[in-house]
Design an enzyme around this catalytic site. Structure first.
Site, mmCIF file in Angstrom:
data_model
loop_
_atom_site.group_PDB
_atom_site.id
_atom_site.type_symbol
_atom_site.label_atom_id
_atom_site.label_comp_id
_atom_site.label_asym_id
_atom_site.label_seq_id
_atom_site.Cartn_x
_atom_site.Cartn_y
_atom_site.Cartn_z
ATOM 1 C CE LYS A 124 -4.477 0.778 0.263
ATOM 2 N NZ LYS A 124 -5.516 -0.190 -0.148
HETATM 3 N N1 GLU Z 1 -7.080 0.011 -3.386
HETATM 4 C C1 GLU Z 1 -7.845 -1.138 -3.715
HETATM 5 C C2 GLU Z 1 -7.945 -2.064 -2.516
HETATM 6 O O1 GLU Z 1 -7.809 -1.651 -1.384
HETATM 7 C C3 GLU Z 1 -7.356 -1.837 -4.975
HETATM 8 C C4 GLU Z 1 -5.961 -2.344 -4.941
HETATM 9 C C5 GLU Z 1 -5.464 -2.878 -6.288
HETATM 10 O O2 GLU Z 1 -6.261 -3.009 -7.197
HETATM 11 O O3 GLU Z 1 -4.273 -3.164 -6.364
HETATM 12 O O4 GLU Z 1 -8.259 -3.221 -2.642
#
Ligand code: GLU
Length: 435
Positions: A124
């Protein structure tokens, strides 16, 4: 050596001080992780490996602002695990984001990818800034410099960002361009959630909401309520909340409440969701002044008497202070971490069926995986194919986790953690420790 709960927990998380605060997203994640580790009798070494991210990076992002001054923002990228494949996870822009929060979110991505059986690890990223106070040019500069600082971290085979809170297709496009300029060739697979023209996937924008709705239907089926008879309350009217609202409305369900930062909107007869979306789009992205409903507060929305509650806003919305007042029969966590760990048992005692975030909102990363596959193959799918495969993967994951729940007689959340942690732990075991 078998997993020695007390020794390991004391070493890492049972020491007194702020780490004991279970309202922190990281502590909430660890609380559930510890439960699964106990049940799986995870060995010490694996526990210690998975309790920490493999990398935590903090970078300074100097940006020339529109008035000529220089502002410096903090950029973060946490890679929790990359043992199954490249790490994957969104980037959020928020003024109050912390390393603790990003660490929790990165771990959740690891468990999420494992739950839907997507061959990625978890990561993240974040930039601590207030995107509402930045011009488009400033936002672009923040994004490009953040990407430049992380050039050796990102990569189609290494670490692949995506949108999250306050980031969108355009931001992903800038990341793709910055990375590609340095690589001296177009590198579409370095980021997902891109605009279609830049190698994005059909259906990606709606994927998280669509996946959540697949699970709302699966959960309703388990407790014997027909979708056309169900009442729904949804917190948050961003990408996840509004798509879930629209799809549930199309299923014939009565969406009795929606909300955004301007507050909650309640109509016992059901809100016309297409009208609400139209209103929001014409009103600068806000529901402020929407007149198809009565005004309520965001906390009143959470406590409404309804069949399904979808918290699709942010972390820590249902906690030990309000858990007792929740009346929904089913909660489907559209957001990451909307329920704190210490609210879990209160809600479980009330018999509420909770579809946990690492399962409920995994539709986003599932279609991110499809996007990455399409970019690498240079062959793009129809929307129908994307949605069909998404539906199938979400339904399969639900059935799989439901079986785990019955097998151990635990909650759906605990089952999702047990399945995910067991899978990643087995991967680590098979790979062994280098060095
Ligand atoms: N931000 C989204 C999540 O928390 C998508 C992450 C992604 O597609 O890599 O799942």
């Amino acid at each position: 050596m078998p997993y020695n709960k007390d020794a390991v927990q004391n070493q890492y998380y049972k020491e007194p001080g702020p780490k004991l605060d279970k309202e922190s997203p990281f502590e909430s994640m660890m609380e559930r992780f510890r439960f699964a580790a106990d049940l799986l009798e995870l060995d010490d070494g694996t526990f210690k490996t998975l309790a920490q991210p493999v990398r935590q990076i903090s970078v300074s992002i100097p940006v020339v602002m529109d008035d000529g001054s220089i502002e410096v923002f903090e950029g973060i990228r946490v890679i929790h695990d990359n043992s199954l494949g490249p790490s994957k996870g969104g980037i959020r822009y928020a003024p109050d984001v912390t390393m603790d929060e990003v660490k929790a979110l990165a771990s959740w991505m690891t468990w999420k990818c494992a739950v839907v059986n997507v061959p990625f690890g978890g990561a993240k990223g974040a930039v601590r800034c207030n995107p509402r106070q930045l011009s488009v040019r400033e936002l672009e500069n923040v994004t490009r410099r953040y990407t430049a600082e992380l050039l050796d971290v990102f990569g189609p085979d290494q670490d692949i960002p995506a949108p999250d809170m306050n980031t969108n297709e355009q931001v992903m496009g800038w990341i793709m361009d910055t990375y590609s300029m340095h690589a001296r060739k177009a590198q579409t697979a370095v980021v997902t959630g891109k605009p279609l023209l830049l190698g994005g996937s059909k259906g990606r924008k709606e994927a998280t909401g669509r996946g959540a709705v697949t699970l709302v239907l699966a959960a309703l089926n388990k407790i014997g309520i027909m979708p056309g008879k169900a009442t729904i309350a949804i917190q948050g009217f961003g990408n996840v909340g509004s798509v879930s609202a629209k799809l549930m409305y199309e299923q014939g369900a009565r969406v009795i409440a929606i909300s955004d930062v301007s507050g909650g909107y309640y109509n016992k007869q059901g809100i016309d969701i297409s009208k609400a979306i139209e209103y929001r789009d014409k009103n600068n992205g806000s529901l402020e002044g929407f007149d198809g409903a009565d005004k309520i507060s965001n906390s009143e929305l959470l406590e409404l008497d309804c069949d399904v509650l979808i918290p699709a806003a942010k972390e820590d919305q249902i906690n030990r202070k309000n858990a007792e007042n929740i009346k929904a029969k089913i909660i489907v966590e559209g957001a990451n971490g909307p329920i704190t760990a210490n609210a879990d048992s209160i809600l479980d005692d009330k018999g509420i069926l909770i579809v946990p975030d690492i399962l409920a909102n995994a539709g986003g990363v599932t279609v991110s995986y499809f996007e990455w596959v399409q970019d690498r193959q240079g062959y793009f799918w129809t929307e129908e194919r994307v949605n069909r495969r998404l539906n199938r993967m979400m339904k399969d994951a639900f059935d799989l986790i439901y079986k785990e729940k019955d097998r151990y007689n635990i909650t759906l959340r605990q089952a999702a953690y047990v399945y995910a942690i067991n899978k990643v732990a087995r991967v680590l075991k098979m790979r062994g420790v280098y060095g």
